[in-house]
Design a protein around this motif. Structure first.
Motif, PDB file in Angstrom:
ATOM      1  N   THR A   4       9.805 -38.139 -28.226  1.00  0.00           N
ATOM      2  CA  THR A   4       9.784 -36.575 -27.894  1.00  0.00           C
ATOM      3  C   THR A   4       9.741 -36.189 -29.593  1.00  0.00           C
ATOM      4  O   THR A   4       9.447 -35.192 -29.770  1.00  0.00           O
ATOM      5  N   GLU A   5      10.207 -37.270 -30.476  1.00  0.00           N
ATOM      6  CA  GLU A   5      10.128 -36.618 -32.185  1.00  0.00           C
ATOM      7  C   GLU A   5       9.013 -36.241 -32.389  1.00  0.00           C
ATOM      8  O   GLU A   5       7.560 -36.685 -32.013  1.00  0.00           O
ATOM      9  N   GLN A   6       8.923 -35.202 -32.667  1.00  0.00           N
ATOM     10  CA  GLN A   6       7.969 -34.323 -33.403  1.00  0.00           C
ATOM     11  C   GLN A   6       7.464 -34.784 -34.863  1.00  0.00           C
ATOM     12  O   GLN A   6       9.245 -34.714 -35.113  1.00  0.00           O
ATOM     13  N   GLN A   7       6.169 -34.732 -35.775  1.00  0.00           N
ATOM     14  CA  GLN A   7       5.967 -34.909 -36.766  1.00  0.00           C
ATOM     15  C   GLN A   7       5.899 -33.938 -37.525  1.00  0.00           C
ATOM     16  O   GLN A   7       5.160 -32.579 -36.971  1.00  0.00           O
ATOM     17  N   TYR A   8       6.365 -33.577 -38.813  1.00  0.00           N
ATOM     18  CA  TYR A   8       6.438 -32.257 -39.561  1.00  0.00           C
ATOM     19  C   TYR A   8       5.827 -32.790 -40.977  1.00  0.00           C
ATOM     20  O   TYR A   8       6.023 -34.093 -41.043  1.00  0.00           O
ATOM     21  N   ALA A   9       4.979 -31.522 -41.628  1.00  0.00           N
ATOM     22  CA  ALA A   9       5.142 -32.324 -42.438  1.00  0.00           C
ATOM     23  C   ALA A   9       6.126 -32.111 -43.884  1.00  0.00           C
ATOM     24  O   ALA A   9       7.352 -31.075 -43.510  1.00  0.00           O
ATOM     25  N   PRO A  10       6.796 -32.573 -44.672  1.00  0.00           N
ATOM     26  CA  PRO A  10       7.930 -32.622 -46.092  1.00  0.00           C
ATOM     27  C   PRO A  10       7.454 -31.334 -46.243  1.00  0.00           C
ATOM     28  O   PRO A  10       7.521 -30.169 -46.530  1.00  0.00           O
ATOM     29  N   GLU A  12       8.877 -29.245 -43.866  1.00  0.00           N
ATOM     30  CA  GLU A  12       8.376 -28.087 -43.246  1.00  0.00           C
ATOM     31  C   GLU A  12       9.471 -28.184 -41.645  1.00  0.00           C
ATOM     32  O   GLU A  12       9.344 -27.668 -40.962  1.00  0.00           O
ATOM     33  N   HIS A  13      10.533 -28.695 -41.483  1.00  0.00           N
ATOM     34  CA  HIS A  13      11.060 -29.172 -40.550  1.00  0.00           C
ATOM     35  C   HIS A  13      12.038 -27.704 -40.532  1.00  0.00           C
ATOM     36  O   HIS A  13      12.401 -27.451 -41.464  1.00  0.00           O
TER      37      HIS A  13
END
Lengths: 369, 257
Positions: A4-10, A12-13
């Motif tokens: 479920t780990e979501q990717q974020y732009a640096p 932006e988390h």
């Protein structure tokens, strides 16, 4: 890693909630106060003492104190008897100033606030015009308080209480800064005569207790003056206090001047600024900023030292307090009297201290690392 | 030399600075020994030498940051004596940049630049600000005008210092090791500014160890040691064909790296 780990732009988390048990009031208590057996014991001991001290203070000043009544006999709750303050409140404020003329010190006080605010804060609108008023305020205040020209004359012997303390303190503060600056510059002068005069003055005044200066001003000065020439006792005390604190102020400011790097003087010289220009525009703004804590320290010291004038027979806050304590009607109420005086002094001194902190922060332009 | 072509000399016959038999002592220590030097208007001079050789003292004597005890110094036809009027007149015409910039930290960059024009030249504030912005643009930092010196890098601060001096519209510029306190990448930006300034025909006296700069813009390189001028020559001759032993030794030391 979980699916479920979501990717974020640096950057932006979204902020995560703090880990459980490390946030909130309970965690704070746990971490700061009860982190070990020893700390728990210390915390409990501290709480025990705080409770006893604070409850005693609150009982004496508030819950056990008497606020209404006529005589000392009404004070039977075991705490402070504030009736003495209420009974003599006008004396604490105005001394022996004529009762029907109280509007004059009141008006002076309001005008003083109007005069001081533009000096303290540079971001108020129309500051220039207000500063003009600040410059003429001393004359207005003198006229209002002492009278003449249509107003009833009030002798300075009748001034007293907070009024007198403020007159002494504010005049001393306003006079000691410029005199101190001149003395500090004089002490660093290249001209031997100027330097010697300034050194002698500073060292003499600093070497003598204020009380001696006040005694000399009130008792000895008249002996040296020609027959018939006699000026006001309050004025003599004022001059004594101002000269005394300006000697201390000079040394505080000299410390600031010495902290300015030689390069600043050379930079100013190389650009063709005259001595007074470079002092006023380059050196003093920086030197005074460095020693704001020392300057305010001297101000606070001076303000509290004005209480010494009660010894030469002026009725400042302490002088009025001594009279109140000696009153048969209120015998034995010295703690209340002095606590009230202490509170009045604390308010003024704490305000000065906070202002100096604020000013230091405001003037900080990033050159201090 | 390939970069000799950039050396577009603006030197004239008019004398800008004249030093005749100048001596200076710090107590017992003889810092300047019989200095004789003529600087033409528009001439660019680089002064180099080991530390303690008196080169900084020499240029600091020219605007009276140091007092000489013997000999004559004539700047812009004004003789430098104890006369305060003369000293002020000379300081108005002579700009100076220091090793440590000596910007005024309590004033903004713009205020640093307008201070002397307003107070010394009695210029209206608006005009002074226009001139200041013009020179800040020339040193390529107009966008920093509202900041305080403490918020700038060393190279930027030195460029502000140059702009600040130029705002007084000086006829002579003195540089006292302007790049010695800077990181290498900042040295370049300051030297570029100085080269541009040299191209405008400004009379410049520059104490520096930047030999590339000396080759590029100097009309004359002066080598000092022990308070004396040991050797002076055009850069080409000075670097390729040093006459004295001490110059040779000095050059071999600083050019070895």
């Amino acid at each position: 890693m979980s699916v479920t780990e979501q990717q974020y732009a640096p950057g932006e988390h979204p902020d995560l909630p703090p880990p459980l048990g490390e946030a909130g009031l309970i965690a704070w208590f746990k971490k700061r106060l009860f982190s070990s057996v020893g700390n728990t014991i210390l915390t409990l001991v501290a709480v025990f003492f705080l409770y006893h001290v604070l409850s005693a203070i609150i009982f004496w000043t508030l819950t056990g104190a008497t606020f209404t009544g006529e005589t000392k006999a009404d004070c039977d709750l075991g705490g402070a008897c504030w009736l003495v303050i209420g009974d003599r409140f006008h004396q604490f404020m105005y001394g022996l100033y004529p009762t029907d003329q109280y509007w004059r010190p009141n008006l002076t006080f309001i005008l003083m606030v109007v005069a001081i605010v533009p000096v303290l804060f540079d971001n108020i609108p129309h500051r220039g015009k207000f500063l003009l008023f600040s410059a003429i305020f001393p004359f207005i205040a003198f006229y209002l308080l002492s009278g003449g020209w249509g107003l009833e004359t009030v002798d300075t012997d009748e001034w007293g209480g907070l009024l007198l303390t403020l007159v002494l303190g504010v005049t001393g503060i306003v006079a000691s800064l410029p005199i101190g600056i001149v003395l500090a510059l004089g002490r660093r002068s290249n001209m031997p005569i100027v330097r010697t005069l300034c050194v002698c003055f500073i060292e003499f005044i600093r070497g003598v207790p204020l009380i001696t200066i006040l005694f000399m001003a009130s008792n000895m000065l008249p002996l040296f003056l020609p027959e018939g020439v006699n000026f006001d006792k309050l004025l003599r005390a004022l001059i004594g206090v101002a000269l005394f604190s300006s000697a201390y102020m000079a040394e505080v400011i000299r410390g600031g001047l010495q902290a300015i790097p030689k390069g600043q003087y050379e930079g100013a010289d190389a650009m063709g600024l005259s001595y007074w220009q470079s002092m006023r525009l380059i050196i003093l703004p920086q030197a005074l900023r460095i020693v704001i804590p020392g300057i305010v320290n001297t101000f606070i010291g001076l303000y509290k030292d004005t209480t010494l004038v009660s010894i030469i027979g002026l009725f400042d806050l302490i002088g009025i307090g001594l009279v109140a304590v000696a009153d048969v009607k209120w015998r034995g109420l010295a703690p209340e009297t002095y606590a009230f005086i202490a509170l009045l002094f604390f308010i003024s001194c704490f305000a000065m201290s906070r202002y100096s902190l604020w000013l230091e922060n405001k003037l900080h332009t990033g050159h201090k690392r | 030399m390939s970069n000799a072509s950039t050396n577009t000399s603006k030197k004239t016959d008019e004398v800008a600075i004249q030093l005749n038999g100048v001596h200076k002592w710090y107590g017992q220590f003889h810092v300047l020994k019989n200095i004789n030097l003529n600087v033409q208007r528009g001439e660019r001079i680089v002064i180099c030498g080991p530390s303690g050789s008196g080169k900084s003292t020499l240029i600091r004597c020219i605007n009276r940051l140091e007092e000489h005890q013997q000999g004559d110094i004539i700047v812009d036809n004004i003789e430098l004596t104890g006369n305060l009027k003369n000293i002020d007149a000379i300081r108005r015409e002579v700009g100076m940049c220091f090793q440590h910039f000596n910007l005024f930290p309590h004033l903004s960059v713009l205020e640093n630049c307008t201070l002397a024009p307003i107070w010394v030249r009695k210029m209206p504030k608006k005009e002074a600000e226009e001139i200041a912005m013009h020179y800040l643009e020339r040193v390529k930092i107009p966008d920093q005008a509202a900041k305080f010196p403490g918020q700038l890098s060393g190279g930027q601060q030195q460029r502000v210092a140059i702009a600040r001096s130029l705002c007084m519209n000086p006829r002579i510029m003195l540089f006292d090791e302007p790049t010695s306190a800077l990181d290498p990448e900042m040295i370049a930006e300051v030297l570029d500014t100085m080269i541009e300034l040299a191209e405008t025909g400004m009379t410049m006296l520059c104490v520096t160890h930047e030999m590339g700069f000396a080759r590029k813009v100097a009309d004359r390189v002066i080598f000092m040691d022990g308070g004396e001028i040991i050797e002076q020559n055009e850069p080409e001759e000075f670097f390729n064909n040093p006459q004295s032993e001490r110059t040779q030794k000095f050059l071999s030391q600083i050019l070895a790296h």
